[in-house]
Design an enzyme around this catalytic site. Structure first.
Site, PDB file in Angstrom:
ATOM      1  CG  ASP A 158       2.027 -21.120  33.431  1.00 50.50           C
ATOM      2  OD1 ASP A 158       1.528 -20.819  32.339  1.00 50.50           O
ATOM      3  OD2 ASP A 158       1.707 -20.605  34.505  1.00 50.50           O
ATOM      4  CD  GLU A 204       1.045 -22.595  38.783  1.00 51.70           C
ATOM      5  OE1 GLU A 204       0.490 -23.245  37.908  1.00 51.70           O
ATOM      6  OE2 GLU A 204       0.557 -21.575  39.275  1.00 51.70           O
ATOM      7  CG  ASP A 259      42.457  -5.739  46.654  1.00 53.53           C
ATOM      8  OD1 ASP A 259      42.732  -4.530  46.663  1.00 53.53           O
ATOM      9  OD2 ASP A 259      43.143  -6.584  46.067  1.00 53.53           O
ATOM     10  CG  ASP A 312      45.310  -9.876  44.090  1.00 55.58           C
ATOM     11  OD1 ASP A 312      45.346  -8.860  44.825  1.00 55.58           O
ATOM     12  OD2 ASP A 312      46.145 -10.103  43.208  1.00 55.58           O
ATOM     13  CB  VAL A 364      -4.932 -22.044  40.318  1.00 56.39           C
ATOM     14  CG1 VAL A 364      -4.110 -22.903  39.374  1.00 56.39           C
ATOM     15  CG2 VAL A 364      -5.112 -22.762  41.648  1.00 56.39           C
ATOM     16  CB  ALA A 365      -6.053 -18.205  36.775  1.00 57.59           C
ATOM     17  CG  ASN A 382      -0.008 -17.083  34.687  1.00 56.75           C
ATOM     18  OD1 ASN A 382       0.128 -17.721  33.645  1.00 56.75           O
ATOM     19  ND2 ASN A 382       0.348 -17.580  35.856  1.00 56.75           N
ATOM     20  CG  ASP A 409      43.857  -5.872  40.536  1.00 59.57           C
ATOM     21  OD1 ASP A 409      44.022  -4.731  40.976  1.00 59.57           O
ATOM     22  OD2 ASP A 409      43.466  -6.820  41.238  1.00 59.57           O
ATOM     23  CD  GLU A 420      -3.528 -18.996  32.535  1.00 61.55           C
ATOM     24  OE1 GLU A 420      -3.348 -19.139  33.756  1.00 61.55           O
ATOM     25  OE2 GLU A 420      -2.755 -19.479  31.680  1.00 61.55           O
ATOM     26  CG  ASN A 464      -1.469 -22.175  35.339  1.00 62.13           C
ATOM     27  OD1 ASN A 464      -1.816 -21.581  34.322  1.00 62.13           O
ATOM     28  ND2 ASN A 464      -1.707 -21.710  36.549  1.00 62.13           N
TER      29      ASN A 464
END
Length: 890
Positions: free
Chosen positions: A730, A288, A636, A632, A283-284, A698, A330, A701, A726
């Site tokens: 975060d 996420e 092209d 266009d 998780v650290a 992170n 162009d 962490e 987090n």
């Protein structure tokens, strides 16, 4: 009816109608309905719709997301339901945002497609009816009028001065004169003058044609089908984030393995403790919020660009724009207004300068800087009257904007007359239409009880048909050989300035006859030469200056004449003495090696066909450039696909060009590309800011439990606590960093080099090694000091937990710029960040103050000493980050 396509151009009209079981009166509504069931809708490029469920499921392909799901399963398996639910909520939130943006982008493209040319005028039950272009079927009779976009391939059976712009299909800029006669079977598509093709435009005259092919059976459709299979490009950002995700995964597994071994063999933790520890590290380590913030940042960029007329078809293309080093644009309608404008009138005894640009009838007539009233000069007034009446274009004001329909040169003549206040429309009695062989057009009118013939055309042709010449005051003089040479010399001088020239003449006719032929086009009175140019858009010059300062090269690509293209380029300040201008013919003579050696010096490509664009793109890419290419037409599309950023025109672009593009310009304006590049750089810089913020925090962490384990200290936080960190630090601050305004000097920094990593080695060392290590050392030292002072483990953990949150919030503010001291930035320039930092701090104080929440997170009330301790840590870290930034920028 047979479904096999006969050679329609080689059949007579009667045979065509017989084969199609139709007639010049068209189909009945009932029969048209039946044929719609048989042939399907008249759609050139059918949108490959991805089912919304598939779009949603694709959001879970990201390795970071898969890692989060794995962590959630582990968390749930050991009874940490709270952690598991929070992780799943974050994953679903990320997927919903990604799904919404992709789904909205698809719908936006559909809306753009509907803007193209959705209507067609057909005969149904013998009457003209306006229908949806998608409902046109084989056998329908199309009524073709000036300004119409042709809805399907059709065989022409009526043509009155009918000319069509087939450049979207063939790349040929000159309008094609149409006829009804059958042609040899082996006639090439470009030479089938008795056919009207889907996607082309009627620029002059009128006619009728019977539809012979619709949808993917049209010439346009067959080309589109060949392009549909082209592979999608992967942008630098996509590659970087994909690599980053894999690297993070490997790093997390490696660190988790080391920590687990340390905990099991040195600290003697149980298997369950190690599993909890592993989840905590997972998780650290995993930011996420990263997928959410990246998607949201790009989506915000797409929204901002759409407001500025740049519609992005793929989100990551926003970042590629910011890396652009070369724009191939162009000229007509992109760098210029796409509206021919008369700037000079040459007459026997005066040269008149005309101000104003575009179709708006605003401007002045000047002789030697002196403003004149053109209506007071009889010769000049007659010239303006000739230009107004020998004219099949339409000019009208719609919602404050002047809109022209028809041939651009004719609209320019009508605008010129309107500027002078000459609006007298004379009854037209007869005409001899323009043709490419004749290079002139004549119309017979009634004026003050007399019949007057107005003739306009190429100056060298009109001179040979003239025997007299008018002065500005209307005096008629003999046209001598010397005067003819003067006229041709003036014509050459004006042409050398890049101007397109048209001569006007007149003659009064005797007798009652109202039908005229070519025999009437003689003994003319030469009025003068009208010189026009498609003027540069006023905002383009500034945009080009910005490109020059930003290190972005620009080349002009046009089907126009070399002199005209060079004149416009010089007006825009695009060309220096060392720069080169070449034609398509010159390009064809070059080998790929010669083009590779010269391509960076070529600023203007004139008389270039769309096929040449692909060679130009490939040569520039070999030179290491990130190339944006505009286009266009159907032809092209290969160049748009090959370019790093394919830019299609929203107004004039074909469906195929839009389908092949990454970006669509709603206003067809070059300056909009430069605005999009500015925004692309701003978004890319903001993405770097929040990646630095998320990963540096992170990584710390991740390193913190490792350092405490090695030192024999308890866990500094639980899995639930780090998840709270987090949640608070975060996502919201990172998202707010993505809203940071672009620094003023951002566009003037050199573009990011192709293939250059997201971060330099120096940045990686400072932000992803030094900063996380310093933060880890600060927090580990704090934890050790607190425990050594005799504080209970839960209280020491609470102080470290709070220190970590306050420090990360301080770092978010410090990283508002990766180049400048954050204290020099205006706090109110990013109100969202200021608000989120205050709210996050209040949330943390609430958790510390409310016993129920404190118990849920396993923390204790914090003392004043502990709060002061946390503040000292955060201020120290803030100062260290500012020092690191200063080091990086020296």
């Amino acid at each position: 009816m047979s479904h096999k396509q006969p050679p329609w151009h080689a059949l007579g009209i009667d045979e065509v109608f017989q084969t199609l079981e139709s007639s010049p009166e068209g189909l009945s509504s009932v029969e048209a309905g039946e044929r719609l069931k048989t042939y399907g809708y008249n759609v050139v490029v059918e949108e490959k719709r991805t089912h919304p469920l598939i779009i949603f499921l694709n959001q879970f392909k990201n390795p970071l997301v898969l890692l989060l799901i794995f962590a959630s399963i582990l968390s749930f398996s050991i009874g940490e339901a709270f952690d598991s639910i929070i992780i799943i909520v974050l994953v679903i939130l990320s997927a919903i945002i990604g799904f919404y943006q992709e789904y909205r982008a698809e719908r936006a493209l559909e809306a753009i497609k509907k803007m193209a040319s959705p209507r067609a005028l057909v005969l149904r039950d013998g009457k003209p009816v306006m229908i949806d272009a998608s409902e046109v079927v084989p056998g329908d009779v199309l009524i073709l009028q000036s300004g119409d976009k042709v809805a399907a391939d059709a065989r022409i059976f009526e043509a009155v001065s009918l000319r069509m712009d087939e450049s979207p299909l063939t790349g040929e800029s000159a309008p094609v004169e149409k006829s009804t006669e059958k042609l040899p079977e082996d006639t090439e598509v470009a030479d089938r003058v008795n056919m009207a093709f889907a996607g082309t435009v009627v620029v002059y005259g009128k006619g009728k044609a019977v539809v012979v092919a619709t949808g993917k059976n049209t010439v346009l459709g067959k080309i589109a089908s060949a392009i549909e299979s082209a592979e999608e490009k992967t942008t630098p950002l996509e590659k970087e984030l994909s690599g980053l995700s894999r690297w993070l995964l490997v790093l997390m597994i490696g660190v988790a393995f080391v920590v687990s071994l340390t905990g099991f063999f040195i600290r003697g933790y149980s298997v369950l403790d190690i599993i909890i520890w592993t989840i905590s590290l997972a998780v650290a380590a995993v930011p996420e919020a990263l997928p959410v913030v990246v998607t949201s940042s790009l989506a915000i960029g797409v929204y901002k660009m759409a407001k500025r007329n740049a519609i992005v078809r793929r989100l990551p293309a926003v970042e590629t724009l910011g890396s652009t080093t070369y724009i191939c644009s162009d000229k007509t309608g992109t760098m210029t207004k796409g509206e021919m404008t008369v700037t000079k009138i040459w007459m026997r005894d005066a040269t008149i300068d005309v101000t104003g640009s575009g179709y708006a009838p605003k401007g002045e007539f000047r002789i030697n800087t002196q403003v004149i009233d053109p209506k007071r000069y009889e010769g000049l007034r007659l010239l303006l009257l000739a230009g107004l009446n020998n004219n099949d274009s339409e000019l009208q004001e719609v919602n404050g904007e002047w809109i022209g329909q028809g041939d651009g040169t004719e609209i320019a003549l009508k605008t010129l007359a309107y500027k002078a206040g000459v609006k007298e429309v004379l009854p037209r009695l007869s005409e001899v239409p323009f043709s490419s062989e004749r290079k002139r057009m004549s119309t017979l009118h009634s004026l003050n009880g007399k019949k007057i013939l107005f003739v306009k055309g190429a100056p060298d042709i009109i001179v040979t048909l003239s025997t007299q010449i008018a002065t500005i005051n209307g005096e008629v003089q003999p046209l001598t050989e010397e005067t003819k040479r003067e006229i041709l010399k003036a014509n050459d001088e004006l042409a050398s300035q890049g101007l397109r020239n048209l001569a006007l003449a007149y003659r009064y006719l005797e007798g009652d006859e109202e039908e005229i032929g070519e025999d009437a086009e003689k003994n003319l009175v030469f009025l003068g030469i009208v010189s026009m140019i498609d003027p540069p858009r006023p905002e383009v010059k500034e945009a080009l200056e910005t490109c020059q300062q930003a290190g972005i090269n620009v080349a002009m690509i046009t089907g126009d004449h070399l002199l005209t293209a060079v004149a416009v380029a010089r007006q825009l300040g695009m060309m220096s003495k060392e720069d080169i201008a070449i034609t398509g013919r010159d390009l064809e003579k070059m080998t790929d090696e010669e083009l590779y050696n010269k391509v960076e010096k070529i600023r203007v490509y004139a008389r270039v066909s769309p096929e040449h664009k692909l060679r130009i793109v490939n040569a520039l890419k070999k030179r290491g450039h990130i190339v944006a290419m505009t286009g266009d037409g159907v032809n092209d599309a290969p160049a748009l696909k090959a370019a790093d950023i394919g830019v299609a025109m929203g107004k004039t672009g074909t469906e195929v060009a839009k389908e092949a593009s990454d970006l669509i310009l709603a206003d067809d304006n070059f300056a909009t590309i430069v605005e999009a590049i500015k925004l692309g750089r701003e978004i890319f810089e903001n993405i770097k800011k929040f990646i630095v913020y998320l990963l540096s925090a992170n990584f710390a962490e991740l390193l913190l439990p490792l350092s405490t384990a090695v030192l024999g200290l308890p866990l500094p936080f639980t899995a639930t606590q780090i998840l709270w960190v987090n949640l608070v630090t975060d996502g919201p601050p990172a998202l707010a960093l993505s809203l940071e305004k672009g620094e003023k000097d951002l566009i003037f920094r050199p573009p990011r080099k192709p293939g250059e990593p997201l971060f330099s080695k120096k940045e990686i060392i400072v932000y992803f090694v030094v900063v996380p290590v310093l933060l880890t050392l600060l927090l580990t030292g704090s934890f050790h000091i607190l425990l050594a002072r005799g504080e209970p483990e839960i209280e020491a953990r609470t102080t470290v937990f709070t220190s970590l949150i306050i420090t990360e919030l301080a770092m978010a503010y410090a990283l508002r710029s990766l180049h400048k001291p954050s204290l020099k930035l205006n706090p109110l320039d990013n109100k969202w960040l200021a608000l989120i930092l205050i709210l996050s701090l209040l949330l943390q104080l609430a958790v510390l103050s409310i016993p129920q929440l404190a118990n849920l997170l396993g923390i204790s009330p914090i003392t004043t000493y502990d709060l002061a301790h946390a503040t000292i840590v955060s201020v120290t870290m803030f100062i260290l980050v500012e020092i690191a930034k200063k080091f990086l920028n020296h």
